[in-house]
Write a protein that holds these residues in place. Sequence first.
Motif, PDB file in Angstrom:
ATOM      1  N   LYS A 152       0.817  -1.215   0.000  1.00 12.82           N
ATOM      2  CA  LYS A 152       0.000   0.000   0.000  1.00 12.82           C
ATOM      3  C   LYS A 152       0.853   1.269   0.000  1.00 12.82           C
ATOM      4  O   LYS A 152       0.315   2.378   0.028  1.00 12.82           O
ATOM      5  N   GLY A 153       2.162   1.113  -0.004  1.00 14.08           N
ATOM      6  CA  GLY A 153       3.045   2.269  -0.121  1.00 14.08           C
ATOM      7  C   GLY A 153       3.614   2.791   1.180  1.00 14.08           C
ATOM      8  O   GLY A 153       4.279   3.835   1.190  1.00 14.08           O
ATOM      9  N   CYS A 154       3.395   2.095   2.285  1.00 17.33           N
ATOM     10  CA  CYS A 154       3.897   2.561   3.581  1.00 17.33           C
ATOM     11  C   CYS A 154       5.416   2.413   3.642  1.00 17.33           C
ATOM     12  O   CYS A 154       5.962   1.368   3.267  1.00 17.33           O
ATOM     13  N   GLN A 155       6.083   3.448   4.154  1.00 22.34           N
ATOM     14  CA  GLN A 155       7.536   3.448   4.261  1.00 22.34           C
ATOM     15  C   GLN A 155       8.014   3.260   5.701  1.00 22.34           C
ATOM     16  O   GLN A 155       9.089   2.721   5.939  1.00 22.34           O
ATOM     17  N   SER A 180      -4.021   9.714   7.541  1.00 26.60           N
ATOM     18  CA  SER A 180      -2.832  10.048   8.339  1.00 26.60           C
ATOM     19  C   SER A 180      -1.858   8.874   8.412  1.00 26.60           C
ATOM     20  O   SER A 180      -0.643   9.059   8.351  1.00 26.60           O
ATOM     21  N   PHE A 181      -2.369   7.693   8.561  1.00 25.74           N
ATOM     22  CA  PHE A 181      -1.564   6.473   8.542  1.00 25.74           C
ATOM     23  C   PHE A 181      -2.493   5.288   8.320  1.00 25.74           C
ATOM     24  O   PHE A 181      -3.671   5.322   8.680  1.00 25.74           O
ATOM     25  N   ARG A 182      -1.960   4.246   7.712  1.00 23.43           N
ATOM     26  CA  ARG A 182      -2.730   3.023   7.523  1.00 23.43           C
ATOM     27  C   ARG A 182      -2.600   2.142   8.763  1.00 23.43           C
ATOM     28  O   ARG A 182      -1.569   2.146   9.428  1.00 23.43           O
ATOM     29  N   THR A 229      -9.280   0.829   6.824  1.00 27.31           N
ATOM     30  CA  THR A 229      -8.140   1.481   7.475  1.00 27.31           C
ATOM     31  C   THR A 229      -6.823   1.335   6.714  1.00 27.31           C
ATOM     32  O   THR A 229      -5.841   1.987   7.067  1.00 27.31           O
ATOM     33  N   SER A 230      -6.809   0.473   5.700  1.00 27.70           N
ATOM     34  CA  SER A 230      -5.575   0.367   4.920  1.00 27.70           C
ATOM     35  C   SER A 230      -5.829   0.505   3.420  1.00 27.70           C
ATOM     36  O   SER A 230      -4.932   0.238   2.609  1.00 27.70           O
TER      37      SER A 230
END
Length: 262
Positions: free
Chosen positions: A104-107, A197-199, A260-261
């Motif tokens: 999902k692209g989270c770093q 804001s965040f997953r 949420t994600s």
Amino acid sequence: MGILHRRYTAPPRLKKNSRLQLLLAYTNYSIDEEEALVAQLLARRPEAIILTGGRHTEKCRRMLQKADIPVVETWDQPEQAIGSSVGFSNAKAAEITFDHLVHKGCQNITFLGGDHVADTRGFDRRSGYIEAAKANGREPQLVDLGEPPVTMESGPEAFDKLKEAYPNTDGLICVSDLLAFGVLMAAQRTGKNVPESFRLAGFGDYDIASISIPSITTVAVQPRQIGEYAAQRVLEALKNEDQAVGGHISVDTKLIERATSS
């Protein structure tokens, strides 16, 4: 943890149409408490015992091995089962969640959980997260919240610690859906919307995960199937007195993507 125990005095083995009594005990995530409870239950001469989890004190293992009764460990995948086991890899459950958030692209993915010494299955999920982070060339980001059980009431404290330790978090894995819901509510109260804001992802597929707004991404683990397989293992062992019933039954886990994600 539970045992199967007869209502009448110790006949040799399970008979057709015999009535069974189920005794239950709660360890509150303490293997020392489990040891004490196992000793008490074994004094009642049970015909079988089913345990939640695959880690125990050495004394507890010795007592169960010496008892010479069917033992089934559940909700886990122990390396050396006492008898047989039914469950899944908690570490793998965290790994598939981590991979989902990466996709999902989270770093900057953080893991939120309880005291890893006491909650052995939560510790395994924590370990799975660490391995997944390292495999992806990322530094693990861990926030521990103390002794289990960690519940939704822990949400405000968890969110405060998260903001202080890792304000760069754009992906969050919680040790359970209850904690995930608590964090979600705490974030919303401070004006932080999820997943903007965040997953966020939890674990366990609790009812609250599906009815929450937004609904919570989670890992489903089929608890009913675990219970049914464990009971089948016990009955097989009782009916085949001269043949040990061992081995592991693996129960599938499944990531359920929700709002949420997304």
